[in-house]
Design a protein around this motif. Structure first.
Motif, PDB file in Angstrom:
ATOM      1  N   GLY A 160      12.715   0.750   1.743  1.00  0.00           N
ATOM      2  CA  GLY A 160      14.047   1.231   1.363  1.00  0.00           C
ATOM      3  C   GLY A 160      14.598   0.461   0.175  1.00  0.00           C
ATOM      4  O   GLY A 160      15.106   1.049  -0.785  1.00  0.00           O
ATOM      5  N   LYS A 161      14.446  -0.855   0.211  1.00  0.00           N
ATOM      6  CA  LYS A 161      14.949  -1.670  -0.903  1.00  0.00           C
ATOM      7  C   LYS A 161      14.255  -1.324  -2.210  1.00  0.00           C
ATOM      8  O   LYS A 161      14.765  -1.587  -3.293  1.00  0.00           O
ATOM      9  CB  LYS A 161      14.727  -3.159  -0.613  1.00  0.00           C
ATOM     10  N   LEU A 162      13.047  -0.788  -2.095  1.00  0.00           N
ATOM     11  CA  LEU A 162      12.283  -0.433  -3.295  1.00  0.00           C
ATOM     12  C   LEU A 162      12.520   1.019  -3.693  1.00  0.00           C
ATOM     13  O   LEU A 162      11.798   1.578  -4.527  1.00  0.00           O
ATOM     14  CB  LEU A 162      10.791  -0.684  -3.059  1.00  0.00           C
ATOM     15  N   GLY A 163      13.521   1.627  -3.057  1.00  0.00           N
ATOM     16  CA  GLY A 163      13.881   2.989  -3.441  1.00  0.00           C
ATOM     17  C   GLY A 163      12.940   4.058  -2.907  1.00  0.00           C
ATOM     18  O   GLY A 163      12.834   5.149  -3.462  1.00  0.00           O
ATOM     19  N   LEU A 164      12.231   3.719  -1.818  1.00  0.00           N
ATOM     20  CA  LEU A 164      11.238   4.677  -1.314  1.00  0.00           C
ATOM     21  C   LEU A 164      11.673   5.377  -0.025  1.00  0.00           C
ATOM     22  O   LEU A 164      10.863   6.058   0.614  1.00  0.00           O
ATOM     23  CB  LEU A 164       9.897   3.961  -1.083  1.00  0.00           C
ATOM     24  N   SER A 165      12.957   5.229   0.340  1.00  0.00           N
ATOM     25  CA  SER A 165      13.415   5.780   1.619  1.00  0.00           C
ATOM     26  C   SER A 165      13.112   7.268   1.775  1.00  0.00           C
ATOM     27  O   SER A 165      12.739   7.725   2.848  1.00  0.00           O
ATOM     28  CB  SER A 165      14.922   5.592   1.760  1.00  0.00           C
ATOM     29  N   ASP A 166      13.277   8.018   0.697  1.00  0.00           N
ATOM     30  CA  ASP A 166      13.094   9.461   0.827  1.00  0.00           C
ATOM     31  C   ASP A 166      11.621   9.861   0.863  1.00  0.00           C
ATOM     32  O   ASP A 166      11.289  11.002   1.157  1.00  0.00           O
ATOM     33  CB  ASP A 166      13.810  10.189  -0.315  1.00  0.00           C
ATOM     34  N   LYS A 167      10.741   8.929   0.575  1.00  0.00           N
ATOM     35  CA  LYS A 167       9.302   9.231   0.585  1.00  0.00           C
ATOM     36  C   LYS A 167       8.665   8.846   1.912  1.00  0.00           C
ATOM     37  O   LYS A 167       7.664   9.427   2.326  1.00  0.00           O
ATOM     38  CB  LYS A 167       8.574   8.414  -0.505  1.00  0.00           C
ATOM     39  N   VAL A 168       9.206   7.814   2.547  1.00  0.00           N
ATOM     40  CA  VAL A 168       8.545   7.238   3.715  1.00  0.00           C
ATOM     41  C   VAL A 168       9.183   7.785   4.988  1.00  0.00           C
ATOM     42  O   VAL A 168      10.391   7.689   5.178  1.00  0.00           O
ATOM     43  CB  VAL A 168       8.648   5.698   3.692  1.00  0.00           C
ATOM     44  N   LEU A 171       0.826  -1.209   0.000  1.00  0.00           N
ATOM     45  CA  LEU A 171       0.000   0.000   0.000  1.00  0.00           C
ATOM     46  C   LEU A 171       0.862   1.262   0.000  1.00  0.00           C
ATOM     47  O   LEU A 171       0.479   2.280  -0.579  1.00  0.00           O
ATOM     48  CB  LEU A 171      -0.980  -0.025   1.172  1.00  0.00           C
ATOM     49  N   ILE A 172       2.022   1.195   0.634  1.00  0.00           N
ATOM     50  CA  ILE A 172       2.925   2.350   0.580  1.00  0.00           C
ATOM     51  C   ILE A 172       3.411   2.555  -0.856  1.00  0.00           C
ATOM     52  O   ILE A 172       3.435   3.677  -1.370  1.00  0.00           O
ATOM     53  CB  ILE A 172       4.117   2.158   1.546  1.00  0.00           C
ATOM     54  N   GLN A 173       3.732   1.444  -1.520  1.00  0.00           N
ATOM     55  CA  GLN A 173       4.126   1.534  -2.931  1.00  0.00           C
ATOM     56  C   GLN A 173       2.995   2.105  -3.772  1.00  0.00           C
ATOM     57  O   GLN A 173       3.208   2.886  -4.685  1.00  0.00           O
ATOM     58  CB  GLN A 173       4.459   0.146  -3.475  1.00  0.00           C
ATOM     59  N   LEU A 174       1.783   1.657  -3.453  1.00  0.00           N
ATOM     60  CA  LEU A 174       0.620   2.133  -4.212  1.00  0.00           C
ATOM     61  C   LEU A 174       0.472   3.648  -4.050  1.00  0.00           C
ATOM     62  O   LEU A 174       0.256   4.383  -5.027  1.00  0.00           O
ATOM     63  CB  LEU A 174      -0.634   1.389  -3.727  1.00  0.00           C
ATOM     64  N   TYR A 175       0.587   4.099  -2.796  1.00  0.00           N
ATOM     65  CA  TYR A 175       0.559   5.544  -2.555  1.00  0.00           C
ATOM     66  C   TYR A 175       1.630   6.246  -3.387  1.00  0.00           C
ATOM     67  O   TYR A 175       1.375   7.240  -4.074  1.00  0.00           O
ATOM     68  CB  TYR A 175       0.826   5.829  -1.074  1.00  0.00           C
ATOM     69  N   ALA A 176       2.854   5.714  -3.294  1.00  0.00           N
ATOM     70  CA  ALA A 176       3.979   6.376  -3.966  1.00  0.00           C
ATOM     71  C   ALA A 176       3.749   6.431  -5.470  1.00  0.00           C
ATOM     72  O   ALA A 176       3.965   7.469  -6.113  1.00  0.00           O
ATOM     73  CB  ALA A 176       5.282   5.646  -3.653  1.00  0.00           C
ATOM     74  N   LYS A 177       3.251   5.332  -6.028  1.00  0.00           N
ATOM     75  CA  LYS A 177       3.058   5.276  -7.485  1.00  0.00           C
ATOM     76  C   LYS A 177       1.950   6.228  -7.930  1.00  0.00           C
ATOM     77  O   LYS A 177       2.070   6.931  -8.930  1.00  0.00           O
ATOM     78  CB  LYS A 177       2.733   3.839  -7.903  1.00  0.00           C
ATOM     79  N   LEU A 188       7.419  -1.832  12.222  1.00  0.00           N
ATOM     80  CA  LEU A 188       7.787  -0.589  11.564  1.00  0.00           C
ATOM     81  C   LEU A 188       9.112  -0.744  10.819  1.00  0.00           C
ATOM     82  O   LEU A 188       9.243  -0.314   9.664  1.00  0.00           O
ATOM     83  CB  LEU A 188       7.899   0.525  12.599  1.00  0.00           C
ATOM     84  N   LEU A 189      10.092  -1.360  11.492  1.00  0.00           N
ATOM     85  CA  LEU A 189      11.407  -1.515  10.869  1.00  0.00           C
ATOM     86  C   LEU A 189      11.327  -2.369   9.611  1.00  0.00           C
ATOM     87  O   LEU A 189      11.964  -2.073   8.600  1.00  0.00           O
ATOM     88  CB  LEU A 189      12.394  -2.140  11.866  1.00  0.00           C
ATOM     89  N   PHE A 190      10.523  -3.427   9.670  1.00  0.00           N
ATOM     90  CA  PHE A 190      10.346  -4.270   8.487  1.00  0.00           C
ATOM     91  C   PHE A 190       9.833  -3.428   7.318  1.00  0.00           C
ATOM     92  O   PHE A 190      10.370  -3.474   6.207  1.00  0.00           O
ATOM     93  CB  PHE A 190       9.384  -5.419   8.788  1.00  0.00           C
ATOM     94  N   VAL A 191       8.799  -2.670   7.610  1.00  0.00           N
ATOM     95  CA  VAL A 191       8.179  -1.864   6.553  1.00  0.00           C
ATOM     96  C   VAL A 191       9.168  -0.839   6.002  1.00  0.00           C
ATOM     97  O   VAL A 191       9.321  -0.693   4.781  1.00  0.00           O
ATOM     98  CB  VAL A 191       6.894  -1.185   7.084  1.00  0.00           C
ATOM     99  N   LEU A 192       9.879  -0.143   6.906  1.00  0.00           N
ATOM    100  CA  LEU A 192      10.835   0.874   6.450  1.00  0.00           C
ATOM    101  C   LEU A 192      11.955   0.241   5.623  1.00  0.00           C
ATOM    102  O   LEU A 192      12.342   0.766   4.580  1.00  0.00           O
ATOM    103  CB  LEU A 192      11.444   1.611   7.649  1.00  0.00           C
ATOM    104  N   GLU A 193      12.425  -0.911   6.097  1.00  0.00           N
ATOM    105  CA  GLU A 193      13.532  -1.556   5.416  1.00  0.00           C
ATOM    106  C   GLU A 193      13.132  -2.013   4.017  1.00  0.00           C
ATOM    107  O   GLU A 193      13.831  -1.781   3.036  1.00  0.00           O
ATOM    108  CB  GLU A 193      13.975  -2.760   6.249  1.00  0.00           C
ATOM    109  N   GLU A 194      11.973  -2.668   3.919  1.00  0.00           N
ATOM    110  CA  GLU A 194      11.541  -3.176   2.614  1.00  0.00           C
ATOM    111  C   GLU A 194      11.217  -2.030   1.661  1.00  0.00           C
ATOM    112  O   GLU A 194      11.481  -2.123   0.466  1.00  0.00           O
ATOM    113  CB  GLU A 194      10.361  -4.137   2.765  1.00  0.00           C
TER     114      GLU A 194
END
Lengths: 463, 463
Positions: free
Chosen positions: B291-299, B176-182, B283-289
């Protein structure tokens, strides 16, 4: 979502079995997609023809709606109860008498849209100073009616209307017939566009000397298909139309007369009847111009067609779907004064409507939806556990960037369970991206319908 | 149209000036098109991510809605007055007392949808036997609230929700975070996705020994941005939270702490607090994953984020648009029991929502709509009279078949008037197809913005 179920837990009512409100429907994914495929054909063509979208609110002031649809219509309008202490402002006498009818407008000042025409008229009346005329708008929105629900009749349903106001040009008749033809061609639905003209019906009533009984005359004539000549004669006579008058228009019952022959009879009958003559001329213009556009075989002059006659003033349209037992799938016509009721005069126009629910039923019955569908998820990515799923996420993200729909099965469940999920959701292909594939930079695709399986390099797969 | 204004003429009320119902809006062509451009981005991405559409009726049984939104919410539900003789079935005592509150459910058994979540829960509860879980649905429909209208707050507005129910997998948070970002990337809107976890807030309250005051604690904390440390401390103390308890969590007020430092403090504080520890891990799981998807600066981990806390049980999301003064443009989170209130247990899920009206305002303010627009009519064909218009119809029909939108000016009016029409409707190019052109098999195009004019052969023009 927006934090709305917050009180659910608190107000937990044991085993409350919820149901739909009477006459309403949920639309599942495939139903939504089918409905959307119809709407998108209409929308695309409306815009192709220069009609522009308008959306009006779901509810209007009750006073905007009442008195516009007749007594029966007024009854069928859904009224919204005033918020707060609605009972405090009522007339005490009406309250004591429990006079529901009189109380309605005292405890309800808003009502749900009953059709799209009155809100459109309200919009024009409010904004006519700023609009450019002729004003071409289309509107595709739900309406609500407190009808007794029955098979195929719902309390919430969509109307799809296109109207032009501010012009009496007959080119608009030609335009709307083309629009009908193009929409149904794109829907691959074979239809006949039945056309009549109110002026011809008025002329006929004048010719038979029954002008005062125009409505009774046309309502009965409209049933010729269903009840035959004898039935129509009987109904006309019951309404007080003399046998002599009926005999004057008996040519209407002669099914052997061609369209051209009927027009010839009409022309001769209308030699002294101005309005009838005008109706025939208008009709001929429309038929002729449609003929030049290659629409002769679609457009049918149907003198029995009446539809809401006291509203239409010129052309009248009705669409019959061929090859299925279904009433009309659309209709419309020309009117003189859209907005007079709101104090704005001289707003002649013409409009057509598409019956979304009926078109849906016909397309379903004829099996014409297959190609329109689509919008299924293309790939399910099998979940092999944390490490693999984490790698798979990147692949998924790349696929989506390419516009390919896909999803990870969210849990590391048995493959059988993941397969069942794909199958039920109609996902045909499962992607395997396990340890082996990750190491080899490959991916395995399994089509669960054909059983076919192949392994590609990631490079091949992502093209 | 469908024959609906038939009674208008009869009920003509002189100079009745119509108006919109309070808190509602008409959407003009350009507004509809802009709104549609947003909706289409959401819809496309929802489907790309494997969410499928659902549509529920505009009104539900009143009993389905009441008690789900708290007392204030119940007040704000629009109730529909029963049809017919509604007063006949009421409790006479309540009637005599004019007890509006008690009478509501006696004279109204239906109500307008207040949000999309309760109807979704009702749908799941009614159909859970036939559905495949995890069930991913999205829903984009209007909702109605009897709120006092004010700038930017309407009584009819759209919600756009995506939810998955039937799984507790944290991959769904990532999805869902990816969905938001996209979605926001496609809308070209720069956003931050703020993330928190209810379990962390619960852990904090346990750590400070104020579990009973969890809601007061988080409601106050949520205001840190607006009222600062002092304001938050004051509000907490007013709610009976001791200074000592507040001091234990004073690190929350330290804006100099980085995301990582806050997490380090939390981890150490939660060494004995199971739920807090779990929240940090999630939370850490979500942030880490992400991050791997290149969303660190958004989340962004935002520990002050609470939103409808008594509803959410895990992740909490909120979207902040950057570069504009606007509250959140979306939000959501994880919940434990969507359908318990309807007697169906064990239906955990997670959902997000997009605020259509606010996204619209932001895109408008940032001037991001230009490219999204379109859907203007491409050509107006000038009307030179009957013969030319008749020929022009064929040309128009050919253009439309090619998907080019165009229309004939319906009347043989002065060219100046036809130009004005084109200009006001935003049609840039006028086609001249007069006697000369028809004879020469050519067509003249005039761009009324640049003034440029050229004549092409029909063959060149139609390509």
């Amino acid at each position: 979502m927006l934090s709305t179920l917050r009180c659910m837990a608190k107000t937990y009512i044991k085993n409350m079995k919820p149901s739909l409100a009477k006459g309403t429907r949920d639309f599942t994914a495939s139903e939504v997609q089918k409905r959307r495929s119809i709407i998108s054909v209409l929308q695309k063509n409306f815009e192709l023809f220069g009609y522009q979208p308008l959306e009006t609110p779901s509810f209007e002031n009750l006073s905007t709606l009442t008195g516009k649809y007749g007594e029966e219509g007024d009854r069928l309008i859904f009224k919204i109860l005033n918020s707060g202490d609605f009972a405090s402002k009522v007339n005490q006498g009406d309250w004591d008498e429990k006079a529901s009818q009189k109380l309605v407008s005292q405890i309800s000042e808003k009502a749900l849209r009953y059709d799209l025409t009155v809100p459109f008229a309200r919009y024009i009346a409010m904004n006519h100073g700023q609009l450019t005329f002729p004003f071409k708008r289309y509107q595709i929105q739900p309406v609500w009616r407190a009808d007794r629900p029955q098979r195929g009749r719902f309390r919430e349903f969509y109307q799809c209307d296109a109207d032009v106001v501010g012009s009496e040009s007959l080119w608009l008749e030609v335009d709307l017939i083309q629009l009908y033809a193009k929409c149904f061609a794109d829907l691959r639905l074979d239809v006949e566009i039945h056309v009549n003209n109110r002026k011809i019906l008025t002329g006929l009533a004048q010719y038979a000397g029954i002008e005062e009984q125009l409505i009774d005359f046309t309502v009965a004539l409209d049933k010729l298909d269903k009840i035959g000549e004898e039935g129509v004669r009987k109904e006309m006579m019951e309404k007080g139309i003399s046998a002599q008058a009926i005999d004057k228009v008996a040519f209407l019952f002669d099914s052997k007369l061609s369209q051209e022959e009927v027009l010839t009879v009409l022309k001769s009958n209308f030699s002294q009847i101005e309005i009838g003559k005008q109706g025939v001329e208008e009709l001929l213009f429309v038929l002729e111009e449609c003929g030049k556009l290659g629409l002769s075989d679609k457009v049918v002059f149907n003198i029995t067609l009446a539809r809401g006659l006291d509203y239409y003033t010129g052309a009248i349209f009705e669409i019959k779907a061929l090859g299925v037992a279904m009433g009309s799938v659309g209709g419309g016509g020309r009117y003189n004064n859209l907005t007079e009721v709101f104090g704005v005069k001289n707003m002649p126009g013409i409009g057509i409507s598409f019956g979304l629910d009926r078109i849906y039923l016909v397309l379903e019955e004829l099996g014409l939806f297959d190609e329109l569908e689509g919008a299924k998820v293309q790939y399910l990515v099998a979940n092999y556990g944390l490490l693999e799923a984490s790698k798979a996420q990147i692949l998924i993200s790349q696929l989506r960037t390419k516009g390919i729909s896909c999803e990870l099965y969210p849990e590391n469940a048995k493959l059988k369970k993941q397969f069942t999920y794909a199958e039920k959701k109609g996902i045909e292909t499962i992607l395997f991206y396990g340890e082996q594939e990750i190491n080899d930079q490959t991916i395995t695709l399994k089509n669960i319908v054909s059983g076919e399986q192949k392994t590609l390099t990631l490079e091949q797969f992502l093209g």
